[in-house]
Design a protein around this motif. Sequence first.
Motif, mmCIF file in Angstrom:
data_model
loop_
_atom_site.group_PDB
_atom_site.id
_atom_site.type_symbol
_atom_site.label_atom_id
_atom_site.label_comp_id
_atom_site.label_asym_id
_atom_site.label_seq_id
_atom_site.Cartn_x
_atom_site.Cartn_y
_atom_site.Cartn_z
ATOM 1 N N THR A 122 0.838 -1.201 0.000
ATOM 2 C CA THR A 122 0.000 0.000 0.000
ATOM 3 C C THR A 122 0.871 1.248 0.000
ATOM 4 O OG1 THR A 122 -1.767 -1.148 1.170
ATOM 5 C CG2 THR A 122 -1.805 1.267 1.249
ATOM 6 N N ILE A 123 0.543 2.162 -0.894
ATOM 7 C CA ILE A 123 1.185 3.475 -0.906
ATOM 8 C C ILE A 123 0.234 4.398 -0.149
ATOM 9 C CG2 ILE A 123 2.015 5.389 -2.326
ATOM 10 C CD1 ILE A 123 2.554 3.339 -4.555
ATOM 11 N N PRO A 124 0.701 4.973 0.953
ATOM 12 C CA PRO A 124 -0.209 5.789 1.776
ATOM 13 C C PRO A 124 -0.547 7.125 1.124
ATOM 14 C CG PRO A 124 2.024 5.861 2.664
ATOM 15 C CD PRO A 124 2.048 4.882 1.514
ATOM 16 N N ALA A 125 -1.720 7.636 1.468
ATOM 17 C CA ALA A 125 -2.131 8.971 1.010
ATOM 18 C C ALA A 125 -1.063 9.979 1.423
ATOM 19 C CB ALA A 125 -3.481 9.333 1.623
ATOM 20 N N THR A 126 -0.835 10.968 0.559
ATOM 21 C CA THR A 126 0.267 11.901 0.805
ATOM 22 C C THR A 126 -0.170 13.314 1.145
ATOM 23 O OG1 THR A 126 0.397 12.465 -1.538
ATOM 24 C CG2 THR A 126 1.782 10.639 -0.747
ATOM 25 N N GLY A 127 -1.442 13.571 1.087
ATOM 26 C CA GLY A 127 -1.865 14.957 1.350
ATOM 27 C C GLY A 127 -1.445 15.831 0.186
ATOM 28 N N ILE A 128 -0.840 16.988 0.489
ATOM 29 C CA ILE A 128 -0.503 17.940 -0.572
ATOM 30 C C ILE A 128 0.953 17.854 -1.023
ATOM 31 C CG2 ILE A 128 -2.342 19.546 0.028
ATOM 32 C CD1 ILE A 128 -0.192 21.202 1.496
ATOM 33 N N LEU A 129 1.712 16.908 -0.510
ATOM 34 C CA LEU A 129 3.128 16.798 -0.878
ATOM 35 C C LEU A 129 3.289 16.429 -2.356
ATOM 36 C CD1 LEU A 129 4.362 14.716 2.177
ATOM 37 C CD2 LEU A 129 4.568 17.169 1.854
ATOM 38 N N THR A 130 4.043 17.221 -3.091
ATOM 39 C CA THR A 130 4.384 16.872 -4.469
ATOM 40 C C THR A 130 5.864 17.161 -4.695
ATOM 41 O OG1 THR A 130 3.806 19.057 -5.321
ATOM 42 C CG2 THR A 130 2.083 17.369 -5.384
ATOM 43 N N GLY A 131 6.460 16.444 -5.613
ATOM 44 C CA GLY A 131 7.863 16.652 -5.925
ATOM 45 C C GLY A 131 8.792 16.163 -4.834
#
Length: 184
Positions: A43-52
């Motif tokens: 499972t890849i967890p939800a990341t919220g607003i993190l990008t890059g």
Amino acid sequence: MKNIALKKTWLLALLAGLLIAGGSCQKIADLLNFTISDSTNFTIPATGILTGTALNLPGIPVSSNSSSTYAGNNTTASLVQNVTLDKLSLTTVDPASQNFDFLKSISLYIASDASGSDKVLLASLDPVPTGQTTINLTPGGTKLDKYLSTGNYTLFTSAVLAKALPQDTKVRADSQFNVQANVK
């Protein structure tokens, strides 16, 4: 005339012998080359607003069917000469509508234990194509004998996010290893 007939008979016998020998050599070569296919989910967890940003997942233990595959091919892990990765594909499983658009790049590493002290690159993909629910990673080209010798190994995932992942995403990793081994 008798001499020509004798030569033809001899040549036909030689040709038949070569064909039989060539066929049995191929049969032996087939016994020494086979594949091991493994599959695992993570499972890849939800990341919220993190990008890059880089996302490093904890190790995922994999119970390989290597031991039973070795036995089925009349060999053992100690007789394995060369194991390489032929193919590794990742498929989004849940939610059903999820694709890999949230990834910019991904790398999977293999280790012989959960600590990852001996991990090496197994496969990677950069850039990850958009709109895909299944992606095929490029094998790292590393010799993997020791990692498939015990029947268990650990996968570590490192990815760079292209955009936020709003929910946990279940992914299936399907791998196919090419094995060259001696017969016991």
